[in-house]
Design an enzyme around this catalytic site. Structure first.
Site, PDB file in Angstrom:
ATOM      1  N   LYS A  95       0.854  -1.201   0.000  1.00 56.66           N
ATOM      2  CA  LYS A  95       0.000   0.000   0.000  1.00 56.66           C
ATOM      3  C   LYS A  95       0.868   1.221   0.000  1.00 56.66           C
ATOM      4  CE  LYS A  95      -3.849   2.262   0.245  1.00 56.66           C
ATOM      5  NZ  LYS A  95      -3.380   2.982  -0.969  1.00 56.66           N
ATOM      6  N   GLN A 116       7.210   3.985   3.979  1.00 57.54           N
ATOM      7  CA  GLN A 116       5.795   3.591   3.966  1.00 57.54           C
ATOM      8  C   GLN A 116       5.546   2.338   4.804  1.00 57.54           C
ATOM      9  OE1 GLN A 116       3.840   5.630   1.493  1.00 57.54           O
ATOM     10  NE2 GLN A 116       2.221   5.071   2.911  1.00 57.54           N
ATOM     11  N   LYS A 119       5.424   3.454   8.389  1.00 59.58           N
ATOM     12  CA  LYS A 119       4.268   4.361   8.536  1.00 59.58           C
ATOM     13  C   LYS A 119       2.973   3.556   8.588  1.00 59.58           C
ATOM     14  CE  LYS A 119       4.150   7.681   5.453  1.00 59.58           C
ATOM     15  NZ  LYS A 119       3.811   8.567   4.300  1.00 59.58           N
ATOM     16  N   LYS A 131       5.441   1.795  -3.078  1.00 60.22           N
ATOM     17  CA  LYS A 131       5.401   3.144  -3.667  1.00 60.22           C
ATOM     18  C   LYS A 131       5.703   2.991  -5.145  1.00 60.22           C
ATOM     19  CE  LYS A 131       4.906   7.487  -2.414  1.00 60.22           C
ATOM     20  NZ  LYS A 131       4.200   8.018  -1.227  1.00 60.22           N
ATOM     21  N   GLY A 170      -2.575   8.316  -4.392  1.00 62.32           N
ATOM     22  CA  GLY A 170      -1.910   9.519  -4.889  1.00 62.32           C
ATOM     23  C   GLY A 170      -0.664   9.885  -4.099  1.00 62.32           C
ATOM     24  N   ASP A 171       0.096  10.793  -4.652  1.00 64.30           N
ATOM     25  CA  ASP A 171       1.242  11.441  -3.994  1.00 64.30           C
ATOM     26  C   ASP A 171       1.505  12.683  -4.845  1.00 64.30           C
ATOM     27  OD1 ASP A 171       3.404  10.885  -1.790  1.00 64.30           O
ATOM     28  OD2 ASP A 171       4.581  11.536  -3.507  1.00 64.30           O
ATOM     29  N   THR A 214      -4.438  13.731   4.944  1.00 67.66           N
ATOM     30  CA  THR A 214      -3.020  13.896   5.282  1.00 67.66           C
ATOM     31  C   THR A 214      -2.799  15.220   6.011  1.00 67.66           C
ATOM     32  OG1 THR A 214      -2.529  12.679   3.272  1.00 67.66           O
ATOM     33  CG2 THR A 214      -0.677  13.722   4.393  1.00 67.66           C
ATOM     34  N   SER A 383      -6.784   5.985   3.619  1.00 67.99           N
ATOM     35  CA  SER A 383      -6.834   5.036   2.502  1.00 67.99           C
ATOM     36  C   SER A 383      -7.224   3.653   3.011  1.00 67.99           C
ATOM     37  CB  SER A 383      -5.464   4.942   1.815  1.00 67.99           C
ATOM     38  OG  SER A 383      -5.246   6.035   0.947  1.00 67.99           O
TER      39      SER A 383
HETATM   40  P1  NDP Z   1       0.871  17.788  -4.583  1.00 67.94           P
HETATM   41  O1  NDP Z   1       1.357  17.386  -5.911  1.00 67.94           O
HETATM   42  O2  NDP Z   1      -0.586  17.994  -4.370  1.00 67.94           O
HETATM   43  O3  NDP Z   1       1.604  19.108  -4.091  1.00 67.94           O
HETATM   44  C1  NDP Z   1       2.971  19.166  -3.978  1.00 67.94           C
HETATM   45  C2  NDP Z   1       3.365  20.557  -3.559  1.00 67.94           C
HETATM   46  O4  NDP Z   1       4.759  20.559  -3.229  1.00 67.94           O
HETATM   47  C3  NDP Z   1       3.194  21.588  -4.665  1.00 67.94           C
HETATM   48  O5  NDP Z   1       2.926  22.842  -4.107  1.00 67.94           O
HETATM   49  C4  NDP Z   1       4.550  21.546  -5.339  1.00 67.94           C
HETATM   50  O6  NDP Z   1       4.879  22.714  -6.055  1.00 67.94           O
HETATM   51  C5  NDP Z   1       5.475  21.375  -4.162  1.00 67.94           C
HETATM   52  N1  NDP Z   1       6.696  20.695  -4.605  1.00 67.94           N
HETATM   53  C6  NDP Z   1       6.785  19.483  -5.200  1.00 67.94           C
HETATM   54  N2  NDP Z   1       8.056  19.198  -5.519  1.00 67.94           N
HETATM   55  C7  NDP Z   1       8.770  20.262  -5.109  1.00 67.94           C
HETATM   56  C8  NDP Z   1      10.139  20.559  -5.156  1.00 67.94           C
HETATM   57  N3  NDP Z   1      11.025  19.691  -5.681  1.00 67.94           N
HETATM   58  N4  NDP Z   1      10.547  21.736  -4.610  1.00 67.94           N
HETATM   59  C9  NDP Z   1       9.647  22.614  -4.081  1.00 67.94           C
HETATM   60  N5  NDP Z   1       8.327  22.374  -4.031  1.00 67.94           N
HETATM   61  C10 NDP Z   1       7.903  21.219  -4.524  1.00 67.94           C
HETATM   62  O7  NDP Z   1       1.424  16.660  -3.569  1.00 67.94           O
HETATM   63  P2  NDP Z   1       0.968  16.333  -2.085  1.00 67.94           P
HETATM   64  O8  NDP Z   1       0.489  17.551  -1.399  1.00 67.94           O
HETATM   65  O9  NDP Z   1       0.095  15.144  -2.148  1.00 67.94           O
HETATM   66  O10 NDP Z   1       2.341  15.845  -1.439  1.00 67.94           O
HETATM   67  C11 NDP Z   1       3.200  16.712  -0.714  1.00 67.94           C
HETATM   68  C12 NDP Z   1       4.113  15.899   0.188  1.00 67.94           C
HETATM   69  O11 NDP Z   1       3.318  15.132   1.104  1.00 67.94           O
HETATM   70  C13 NDP Z   1       4.997  14.870  -0.505  1.00 67.94           C
HETATM   71  O12 NDP Z   1       6.213  14.757   0.189  1.00 67.94           O
HETATM   72  C14 NDP Z   1       4.204  13.575  -0.364  1.00 67.94           C
HETATM   73  O13 NDP Z   1       5.056  12.440  -0.441  1.00 67.94           O
HETATM   74  C15 NDP Z   1       3.663  13.762   1.037  1.00 67.94           C
HETATM   75  N6  NDP Z   1       2.498  12.958   1.385  1.00 67.94           N
HETATM   76  C16 NDP Z   1       1.363  12.994   0.642  1.00 67.94           C
HETATM   77  C17 NDP Z   1       0.258  12.253   1.008  1.00 67.94           C
HETATM   78  C18 NDP Z   1      -1.025  12.311   0.284  1.00 67.94           C
HETATM   79  O14 NDP Z   1      -1.980  11.682   0.730  1.00 67.94           O
HETATM   80  N7  NDP Z   1      -1.141  13.045  -0.815  1.00 67.94           N
HETATM   81  C19 NDP Z   1       0.301  11.369   2.185  1.00 67.94           C
HETATM   82  C20 NDP Z   1       1.528  11.464   2.953  1.00 67.94           C
HETATM   83  C21 NDP Z   1       2.569  12.220   2.542  1.00 67.94           C
HETATM   84  P3  NDP Z   1       4.832  22.715  -7.663  1.00 67.94           P
HETATM   85  O15 NDP Z   1       3.391  22.810  -8.001  1.00 67.94           O
HETATM   86  O16 NDP Z   1       5.634  23.887  -8.071  1.00 67.94           O
HETATM   87  O17 NDP Z   1       5.455  21.415  -8.111  1.00 67.94           O
HETATM   88  O1  2IT Z   2       3.108   8.969   1.415  1.00 60.94           O
HETATM   89  C1  2IT Z   2       1.963   8.543   1.621  1.00 60.94           C
HETATM   90  O2  2IT Z   2       1.638   8.016   2.689  1.00 60.94           O
HETATM   91  C2  2IT Z   2       0.962   8.697   0.553  1.00 60.94           C
HETATM   92  N1  2IT Z   2       1.265   9.287  -0.472  1.00 60.94           N
HETATM   93  C3  2IT Z   2      -0.416   8.113   0.716  1.00 60.94           C
HETATM   94  C4  2IT Z   2      -0.427   6.657   0.384  1.00 60.94           C
HETATM   95  C5  2IT Z   2      -1.776   6.004   0.347  1.00 60.94           C
HETATM   96  O3  2IT Z   2      -1.797   4.813  -0.003  1.00 60.94           O
HETATM   97  O4  2IT Z   2      -2.789   6.629   0.651  1.00 60.94           O
END
Ligand code: NDP
Ligand code: 2IT
Length: 451
Positions: A95, A116, A119, A131, A170-171, A214, A383
């Site tokens: 997952k 993961q 976590k 992943k 997603g991520d 998240t 999830s």
């Molecule tokens: P999104 O794609 O929705 O948003 C990512 C954000 O981070 C955007 O604002 C993006 O800016 C910025 N970003 C991405 N790459 C970079 C970079 N190299 N340098 C600076 N800014 C950057 O992703 P999420 O919000 O889903 O994910 C954000 C973080 O949270 C990640 O680390 C992800 O692994 C983690 N995460 C996400 C989960 C989820 O459920 N979605 C769960 C747990 C953790 P720009 O638009 O300019 O790229």
């Molecule tokens: O980093 C993370 O925990 C995620 N992007 C969410 C993973 C999931 O299966 O919901």
């Protein structure tokens, strides 16, 4: 055993990991943080040592690499890389999310899959760790291009996944739009309507609160950390990085708890709004980022405040920092600045946003520091709740899912406290999360024989 002996064991372990996995810097970084916490624990619990549990956990069960050809709107053929790392199925189906970003490579996905596993174990739900993703860049692509890419990606991935095998989500770069296109293609190819992906739309098997989970969960975790010092979010100044899914809903929850969010960012720069990003401004940001797919600097034209090009939010004075963008976005200098400016709580919405040197600064300063694998586990936990609802063919109410998410985050905090409290009372959440996540996976591996 003395600290020097432990350090030697860590160094030996890491030398082997680096030799076996050359060039995968982020993977080395994630493993090092974990083994530094776990080697002393494993030495005290020799059943794990003799069975080489830590060594086995550090080798993915399976790595899938594939070609993703697709055609752009001009009729030109494009080729991307596709990946799925199936790291551990010790406690449940693989997952974890899919990341679409041009920087994606094997080492980054292995670090994410490794985190993961621990976590998912911390959530207490029966989920293994995985992943995947691609070096595809959704930015600037039309909806049709994104759809053709997602269909091609799933055409190969579908043979490796399933609701009882491996359940992606997603991520970065993968949100509701991408999950929809991939789900549609899976269904066509397999003729099955199942919970093979999470983060689905509400009308077709998704769960309420999954989009929020998240960000909300990260703030719930921070709230628990603050509570240990008799504090809460009311009136606190909060710096958040990123402006995507996690940052958006972290902002919403901070507002609900009476805090003031003064920054958001994207890969081009940071916006600073000393008045606070209230509900009305946040609704506009959701439109900007999720519908228009614009840049965060457009905020200052609409709402005022300042824009710092090419800068991250960490120079801004704050009580609480919530890094919610990407890995290694807080370096040592940033960490020193944060602490010097009075920040006493860092709760990681992103995965591994702080470099090892930055983590050291936080731990030495004894501030409240919640590492991603604990603080952002609310996304994958919800999830897990989506998977349960899919299996039962039921939809739970918003209140119920939010309540379960909250309870899970409180429990993760308590697990960290149990395994991470040091003799002077300081809670080392890094140690707590690593040991707390490890035990269930390790015991399951012991029970299942040499796998
Ligand atoms: P999104 O794609 O929705 O948003 C990512 C954000 O981070 C955007 O604002 C993006 O800016 C910025 N970003 C991405 N790459 C970079 C970079 N190299 N340098 C600076 N800014 C950057 O992703 P999420 O919000 O889903 O994910 C954000 C973080 O949270 C990640 O680390 C992800 O692994 C983690 N995460 C996400 C989960 C989820 O459920 N979605 C769960 C747990 C953790 P720009 O638009 O300019 O790229
Ligand atoms: O980093 C993370 O925990 C995620 N992007 C969410 C993973 C999931 O299966 O919901």
């Amino acid at each position: 055993m003395s600290n020097n002996v432990y350090q030697q064991l860590v160094d030996d372990f890491m030398a082997r990991v680096k030799a076996k996995n050359p060039g995968e810097a982020e993977f080395h970084q994630a493993v090092q943080e974990v083994v530094e916490s776990l080697i002393p624990y494993v030495e005290e619990n020799p059943q794990y040592k003799h069975a080489k549990v830590l060594e086995r956990m550090t080798e993915p069960e399976r790595v899938i690499l594939f070609r993703v050809p697709w055609m752009d709107d001009k009729g030109e053929i494009q080729i991307n890389k596709g990946y799925r790392i199936e790291m551990s199925s010790a406690i449940g189906p693989y997952k974890g999310g899919l990341r679409f970003h041009p920087t994606v490579n094997l080492g980054i996905l292995k670090f994410l899959a490794y985190e993961q596993v621990l976590k998912n174990s911390l959530t207490t739900l029966p989920m293994g760790g995985g992943k995947g993703g691609s070096d595809f860049d959704p930015k600037g692509k039309s909806d049709n291009e994104v759809m053709r890419f997602c269909q091609s990606f799933m055409t190969e991935l579908q043979r490796h996944i399933g609701p009882n095998t491996d359940v992606p989500a997603g991520d970065i770069g993968v949100g509701g739009r991408e999950i929809g296109f991939m789900f549609g293609q899976y269904k066509r190819l397999r003729n099955e309507f199942t919970g093979v992906l999470t983060g689905k739309g509400l009308e077709w098997g998704g769960s309420l609160i999954r989009p929020e989970a998240t960000g909300y969960g990260n703030v719930y975790f921070a709230q628990e950390m603050l509570k240990t010092r008799g504090l809460d979010f009311a009136g606190k100044i909060v710096a958040i990085s990123g402006s995507g899914n996690v940052a958006q809903y972290a902002t919403e929850k901070v507002n609900m708890l009476g805090g003031k969010v003064v920054t958001l960012s994207d890969s081009n720069g940071t916006i600073y709004d000393p008045q606070g990003i209230d509900a009305e401004k946040l609704a506009w940001i959701l439109w900007l980022k999720n519908v228009k797919r614009g840049r965060i600097k457009e905020y200052v034209d609409k709402w005022g405040g300042e824009y710092f090009h090419d800068q991250r939010p960490w120079n801004v004075k704050c009580d609480v920092a919530l890094p919610c963008a990407t890995q290694n976005e807080i370096n040592k200098e940033d960490a020193i600045t944060l602490v010097k400016n009075g920040c006493y709580c860092v709760s990681e919405g992103a995965n591994m946003p702080s470099t090892p040197e930055a983590v050291e600064v936080f731990i030495e300063a004894k501030i409240l520091y919640g590492p991603g694998k604990a603080a952002n586990a609310g996304g994958v936990a919800t999830s897990g709740l989506e998977m349960s609802q899919n299996s039962m063919r039921l939809n739970w109410t918003r209140e119920r899912v939010d309540q379960e998410l909250h309870t899970i985050m409180v429990n993760i905090h308590n697990t960290c406290q149990k395994y991470g409290t040091e003799p002077d009372g300081f809670i080392n959440y890094v140690k707590g999360a690593n040991i707390g996540g490890f035990v269930k996976v390790a015991d399951s591996m012991l029970a299942q024989g040499l796998v």
